[in-house]
Design a protein around this motif. Sequence first.
Motif, PDB file in Angstrom:
ATOM      1  N   THR A  28       0.867  -1.314  -0.089  1.00 41.77           N
ATOM      2  CA  THR A  28      -0.159   0.078  -0.049  1.00 41.77           C
ATOM      3  C   THR A  28       0.808   1.291   0.087  1.00 41.77           C
ATOM      4  O   THR A  28       2.041   1.365   0.679  1.00 41.77           O
ATOM      5  N   ARG A  29       0.486   2.241  -0.781  1.00 38.24           N
ATOM      6  CA  ARG A  29       1.393   3.277  -0.973  1.00 38.24           C
ATOM      7  C   ARG A  29       1.018   4.285   0.358  1.00 38.24           C
ATOM      8  O   ARG A  29       0.015   4.263   1.024  1.00 38.24           O
ATOM      9  N   PHE A  30       1.991   5.125   0.848  1.00 34.91           N
ATOM     10  CA  PHE A  30       1.920   6.059   1.686  1.00 34.91           C
ATOM     11  C   PHE A  30       0.705   6.920   1.695  1.00 34.91           C
ATOM     12  O   PHE A  30      -0.037   6.843   2.744  1.00 34.91           O
ATOM     13  N   GLY A  31       0.442   7.422   0.537  1.00 34.08           N
ATOM     14  CA  GLY A  31      -0.792   8.343   0.530  1.00 34.08           C
ATOM     15  C   GLY A  31      -1.998   7.683   0.583  1.00 34.08           C
ATOM     16  O   GLY A  31      -2.923   8.286   1.131  1.00 34.08           O
ATOM     17  N   ASP A  32      -1.973   6.434   0.293  1.00 34.36           N
ATOM     18  CA  ASP A  32      -3.374   5.526   0.264  1.00 34.36           C
ATOM     19  C   ASP A  32      -3.396   5.220   1.994  1.00 34.36           C
ATOM     20  O   ASP A  32      -4.624   5.502   2.275  1.00 34.36           O
ATOM     21  N   LEU A  33      -2.401   4.980   2.471  1.00 34.00           N
ATOM     22  CA  LEU A  33      -2.583   4.770   3.858  1.00 34.00           C
ATOM     23  C   LEU A  33      -2.919   5.977   4.768  1.00 34.00           C
ATOM     24  O   LEU A  33      -3.876   6.002   5.664  1.00 34.00           O
ATOM     25  N   LYS A  34      -2.503   6.969   4.197  1.00 33.00           N
ATOM     26  CA  LYS A  34      -2.852   8.225   5.114  1.00 33.00           C
ATOM     27  C   LYS A  34      -4.221   8.777   4.848  1.00 33.00           C
ATOM     28  O   LYS A  34      -5.086   8.986   5.833  1.00 33.00           O
ATOM     29  N   ARG A  35      -4.885   8.237   3.729  1.00 42.21           N
ATOM     30  CA  ARG A  35      -6.303   8.372   3.527  1.00 42.21           C
ATOM     31  C   ARG A  35      -7.038   7.175   4.078  1.00 42.21           C
ATOM     32  O   ARG A  35      -8.165   7.719   4.670  1.00 42.21           O
ATOM     33  N   LEU A  36      -6.516   5.955   4.242  1.00 43.39           N
ATOM     34  CA  LEU A  36      -7.290   4.816   4.829  1.00 43.39           C
ATOM     35  C   LEU A  36      -7.341   5.091   6.413  1.00 43.39           C
ATOM     36  O   LEU A  36      -8.422   4.861   7.070  1.00 43.39           O
ATOM     37  N   VAL A  37      -6.183   5.542   7.037  1.00 40.61           N
ATOM     38  CA  VAL A  37      -6.116   5.793   8.384  1.00 40.61           C
ATOM     39  C   VAL A  37      -6.730   7.231   8.798  1.00 40.61           C
ATOM     40  O   VAL A  37      -5.880   8.073   8.871  1.00 40.61           O
ATOM     41  N   ALA A  38      -7.952   7.328   8.894  1.00 43.41           N
ATOM     42  CA  ALA A  38      -8.737   8.593   8.988  1.00 43.41           C
ATOM     43  C   ALA A  38      -8.309   9.269  10.535  1.00 43.41           C
ATOM     44  O   ALA A  38      -8.056   8.456  11.513  1.00 43.41           O
ATOM     45  N   GLY A  39      -7.870  10.418  10.368  1.00 38.34           N
ATOM     46  CA  GLY A  39      -7.546  11.114  11.479  1.00 38.34           C
ATOM     47  C   GLY A  39      -6.037  11.208  11.665  1.00 38.34           C
ATOM     48  O   GLY A  39      -5.585  11.947  12.826  1.00 38.34           O
ATOM     49  N   ILE A  40      -5.255  10.349  11.113  1.00 34.39           N
ATOM     50  CA  ILE A  40      -3.643  10.479  11.507  1.00 34.39           C
ATOM     51  C   ILE A  40      -2.931  11.451  10.878  1.00 34.39           C
ATOM     52  O   ILE A  40      -3.413  11.802   9.598  1.00 34.39           O
ATOM     53  N   SER A  41      -2.176  12.085  11.486  1.00 32.24           N
ATOM     54  CA  SER A  41      -1.327  13.293  10.811  1.00 32.24           C
ATOM     55  C   SER A  41      -0.203  12.410  10.192  1.00 32.24           C
ATOM     56  O   SER A  41       0.273  11.316  10.276  1.00 32.24           O
ATOM     57  N   GLU A  42       0.277  13.116   9.047  1.00 29.19           N
ATOM     58  CA  GLU A  42       1.445  12.633   8.426  1.00 29.19           C
ATOM     59  C   GLU A  42       2.758  12.479   9.058  1.00 29.19           C
ATOM     60  O   GLU A  42       3.101  11.119   9.012  1.00 29.19           O
ATOM     61  N   LYS A  43       3.130  13.337   9.960  1.00 26.45           N
ATOM     62  CA  LYS A  43       4.141  13.111  10.899  1.00 26.45           C
ATOM     63  C   LYS A  43       4.072  11.691  11.797  1.00 26.45           C
ATOM     64  O   LYS A  43       4.761  10.928  11.800  1.00 26.45           O
ATOM     65  N   VAL A  44       2.804  11.377  12.323  1.00 25.57           N
ATOM     66  CA  VAL A  44       2.513  10.308  13.350  1.00 25.57           C
ATOM     67  C   VAL A  44       2.712   9.013  12.304  1.00 25.57           C
ATOM     68  O   VAL A  44       3.238   7.922  12.842  1.00 25.57           O
ATOM     69  N   LEU A  45       2.197   9.110  11.152  1.00 17.58           N
ATOM     70  CA  LEU A  45       2.001   7.962  10.216  1.00 17.58           C
ATOM     71  C   LEU A  45       3.301   7.591   9.958  1.00 17.58           C
ATOM     72  O   LEU A  45       3.841   6.488   9.892  1.00 17.58           O
ATOM     73  N   ILE A  46       4.315   8.653   9.549  1.00 17.11           N
ATOM     74  CA  ILE A  46       5.596   8.142   9.487  1.00 17.11           C
ATOM     75  C   ILE A  46       6.320   7.662  10.493  1.00 17.11           C
ATOM     76  O   ILE A  46       7.078   6.469  10.189  1.00 17.11           O
TER      77      ILE A  46
END
Length: 113
Positions: A28-46
Motif C-alpha cells: 500500500t502506498r503512503f498516500g493511500d495509507l494516509k487516506r485509509l487511516v482517518a485522522g492520523i497526521s502525516e508526521k505520526v503516520l511516518i
Amino acid sequence: MCGLDVALAVIGGKWKPVILYHLQGGPTRFGDLKRLVAGISEKVLIQQLRELAAAGVLLRHDHQQVPPKVDYALTPFGMTLVEALKPLCDWGTRNRSKIAEIMPSRPQNVVAA
C-alpha cells in the motif's frame, strides 16, 4: 508470564493496529495509507511506519523514481501479528453498539470493515 507485554511493545498505541489492518491486503502506498487511516497526521503516520519497520513487521519499498513512490507491505512475521489481531477486530465489530453506549465520545468508525 503472558506475552501481552511483548505484543503491546510492537503494536502499542492508537494507530499501529489500524495501519496493520489496512496493510493486510498487500503493498500500500503512503498516500493511500494516509487516506485509509482517518485522522492520523502525516508526521505520526511516518513515525508509526518507521517503528513497525524497525520491529520487522513491515517492509518499506522505495521505488527510486520521480515523483517519489513508496509503498509498505507486511512481512511474513507481520502477517502472523495481523492474524493475532483478527479476533480482537471481530470482538470490536460484534460489540460496536455496546461500546458506543458505554463510551459515546469514542469514534465508532475508525476502521470500516
